[in-house]
Design an enzyme around this catalytic site. Structure first.
Site: not given
Length: 779
Positions: A676, A719
């Site tokens: 990611s 996140k």
């Protein structure tokens, strides 16, 4: 008296022949054959010299060659009779292939001394005792045939009790008295050993006879009791009464009654008596048919859950659904929900400190059930789950059965803490043993190795907890219903601190609730300046530190309650801030991008730094540091390859991409992996080469491909919460993660702007500052 003469030598490997001994030897080897042939052609005398470990003795035995015979193997065997000892002289000769050595005779004194005669009598008596104790009285006549003390001593060559080294010592001991003294000492030791073995054998035989006699007497006693209609012992009767009250399933009751019959036939002195009683105690302690009544008041259950925990709506909704289904079935007259497929496994996955473990107790309280907790962290033995078989000494059931016994009901809430920390090694794989426990289609017939009967776990509510789901084996994860607890917003943390944490810490500090109050600004200061976490564990520690300092000042009279905790007092008690917002400072220069990641402790913000140097050699031109995993290293290579292949489209000066690049991800001591960070690395490289800094309010996440596509990633909520904690205002997400934004708390969504990108070019437009004046591109 024999005289000195040259005699052929025959080496004797690991064999010692003494005078007066008659032996038959198979002659093999050229040396031995040559010596035998030389003796046959001469006066039929041959010198036998012992050879141990390649070394020859200094004294040998002169033997006379007797008759010969052919063995079935084809070799020739000769009979040899020892005549006298001889010392090997200096003269040597090789005649006809045989080695001849001068043999100097050594004879015993004739007549023998009085001391020698006395020692020979003692030695003869010891030998006669030894052979008689071994049941060979016929050998006594053989011993009495020895005519002289020397002859008697040399009969030791036949002894199976003496080693080859001892026989060699007898051969080389020239003094007759010394030879007899050694043999007497050795024979006494052998006789003592034989006597000890005989005593042990006798004691064992007596013990066996006693055990058999006691067994027969007990059998007769049991038969007499039966005839007098006295029945069995009170112990068995008590067990039978408990079995009737236990309401066991039929298969279990049959097994217990079979063990009771064994107990009745077993003596109390038999070790198995205690093992059977232990097994019966466990079987009767398990709640086979004891249930606690569920609390079907849904409003009350919700109130209890809200009282104990702030937020965590997903978990609370699932527990209310669980209760609602059972309530509906009961009201409509359906049977008790149990059996195959009816079990419930609700797995809580989230970072430390979000309240997973304490939630289990709250769920049990809301349902009105018993609660018990099984810690699985570090378990490596499969028997911890399934128990040991009863054949092992000290065998016990596994932790699941022990948890049921501790709860005392058939339908408790069992929390399986830290299921992601279960290990495996040569002792077994506990996670494989958990497959049956946590499968609603199987756990109605769970079988513990110790109990060896089916145990219905379908009415148990299992709540496993884990920090990360990636380390849970895939077959086990497939059986679980996952509920993710991704952390709290700052507003939720303020509410938790005021409603739960501060009250607990005030009580532990010895203060009263009405003596301490706190402002929202003070709690927010603790959250932003002194903790940076998904949960609230460190927040509670910091509040505990404040309350302890308050308690100290109250105890010393410096403060008089009531006391309010303000921002000023937080700074006074906790000192300088541990964390500050470093995003703006870190991203002020081109080549640094702000990424978002998920770790075992929740979401986190990480910086990706890129720089370039003149390329040397023919390598790939890419240096990676910061303890990156293989997947993350591949993301960096993909990012660089994309930038090099699209340099013109991205507005990068020709030749700039031909340099070597160094990508670093602080902190260097923390391992990092995952795909990611692909868009973050691409943005950092483009920022470096174009001279455009990354906007300090933007964080980004997403996987990048060689074609420039931005692929979806996981952990969006964690996140985004991490970005919010760091003060970021904008988050760039993959277009296909748009649906995951709904998982983010509404209060956070309102404060943040989300940019959705499907290609790298879109990410760069959102992330980079406006283009600078021409000529500012990085070298």
């Amino acid at each position: 008296m024999p005289k000195s003469e040259l005699l052929p030598v025959m080496p004797m490997d690991d064999v010692v022949v003494l005078p007066h001994m008659t032996v038959t030897l198979a002659v093999e080897g050229e040396t031995a054959k040559a010596a035998i042939e030389a003796a046959r052609q001469g006066n039929r005398l041959i010198l036998l010299v012992p050879r141990l470990e390649g070394h020859y003795g200094s004294i040998g035995t002169v033997a006379r060659l007797g008759d010969s015979a052919e063995l079935p193997t084809g070799a020739e065997a000769f009979m040899l009779r020892g005549e006298y000892r001889a010392r090997l002289g200096s003269g040597q000769a090789d005649i006809g292939g045989a080695l001849f050595v001068k043999a100097d005779p050594i004879t015993d004194p004739d007549p023998p001394t009085e001391r020698a005669i006395e020692l020979s009598r003692e030695y003869r008596a010891l030998l006669e005792n030894l052979v008689e104790s071994r049941g060979a009285p016929q050998l006594v006549q053989f011993l009495r045939a020895a005519r002289t003390p020397g002859h008697l001593a040399d009969l030791a060559g036949y002894s199976p009790d003496l080693t080859t080294d001892q026989k060699l010592e007898v051969l080389e001991t020239v003094d007759l008295e010394a030879r007899l003294a050694k043999l007497i000492e050795w024979t006494k030791e052998i006789l003592a050993d034989v006597s000890l073995k005989e005593k042990i054998r006798s004691d064992v035989a007596e013990g066996m006879e006693k055990t058999q006699r006691e067994f027969l007497l007990r059998q007769q006693l049991e038969a007499i009791k039966k005839q007098l209609n006295e029945g069995s012992s009170d112990v068995v009767s008590t067990y039978r009464e408990r079995v009737v009250k236990a309401e066991m399933p039929d298969a279990v009751r049959l097994e217990v009654e079979r063990e009771l019959d064994r107990l009745e036939r077993t003596s109390e002195q038999n070790p198995e008596y205690g093992w059977i009683r232990t097994y019966l105690d466990w079987m009767l302690d398990i709640p086979w048919n004891v249930r606690s009544e569920d609390n079907y008041d849904l409003a009350e259950a919700r109130r209890i859950l809200d009282e104990d925990h702030t937020g965590l709506a997903d978990v609370k909704d699932r527990i209310i659904e669980f209760l609602a289904v059972r309530k509906l079935r009961k009201e409509r007259g359906l049977e008790v929900l149990g059996g195959r497929g009816s079990g419930a496994i609700i797995t809580l996955v989230g970072p430390p400190g979000v309240g997973k473990t304490s939630l289990g107790e709250s769920v049990a309280r809301a349902l009105g059930r018993k609660f018990t907790r099984v810690s699985l962290g570090g378990i490596r033995d499969e028997a911890d789950i399934r128990g040991h078989r009863r054949t092992y000494v000290g065998a016990l059931p596994g932790r699941i059965v022990r948890a049921l016994k501790e709860a005392g009901t058939k339908n408790p809430v069992i929390m399986l803490d830290e299921i992601d920390k279960v290990g495996s090694d040569w002792r077994g794989d506990p996670s494989a043993a958990l497959l049956e426990v946590l499968d609603p289609a199987q756990n109605n017939t769970f079988r513990d190795h110790y109990l060896e009967v089916d145990l219905d776990l379908s009415e148990v509510l299992f709540i496993p907890t884990a920090n990360v789901s990636e380390t849970i084996p895939a077959p086990l994860l497939d059986r679980m219903e996952l509920i993710r607890l991704d952390g709290y917003t700052e507003q939720e943390k303020v509410a938790i601190a005021k409603d739960h944490l501060l009250k607990r810490q005030v009580k532990q500090a010895g203060l009263k609730d009405d003596e301490v109050s706190v402002t929202d600004e003070a709690v927010m200061t603790v959250i932003t300046d002194h903790t940076r976490e998904a949960g609230v564990r460190n927040l509670e520690r910091e509040l505990g530190k404040i309350t302890r300092k308050l308690a100290t000042q109250v105890a010393t009279g410096k403060l008089v309650p009531p006391v309010e905790i303000t921002q000023q007092r937080v700074k006074e008690f906790l000192g300088k801030p541990r964390f500050d917002n470093e995003v703006a400072a870190r991203t002020a220069v081109p080549g640094v991008a702000t990424g978002l990641a998920v770790t075992g402790t929740g979401g986190d913000v990480l910086f990706v730094e890129a720089t370039s140097v003149n390329k040397e050699g023919n390598g790939s031109g890419l240096i990676l540091t910061g303890q990156l995993g293989d997947v993350m290293k591949e993301s960096a290579q993909i990012a660089l390859s994309f930038v090099r292949s699209h340099a013109a489209d991205l507005g990068i000066e020709p030749g700039a991409v031909d340099k070597a690049f160094h990508i670093h991800v602080p902190a260097g001591a923390v391992p990092k992996d995952g795909p990611s960070a692909g868009v973050t690395m691409t943005t950092a490289i483009v920022s470096l080469l174009t001279g455009r800094a990354v906007r300090s309010t933007v964080g980004m996440t997403g996987e990048v491909t060689l074609q420039g596509l931005v692929l979806p990633i996981g952990g969006v909520k964690q996140k985004v919460l991490a970005a919010h904690r760091m003060g970021l205002k904008e988050v760039i997400l993959p277009k296909r993660n748009e649906k995951d934004i709904d998982d983010v708390p509404e209060s956070v969504r309102d404060e943040m702007t989300f940019h959705l990108a499907s290609r790298v070019e879109e990410v760069l437009n959102f992330a980079l500052e406006a283009p600078a004046v021409a000529g500012r591109a990085a070298a």
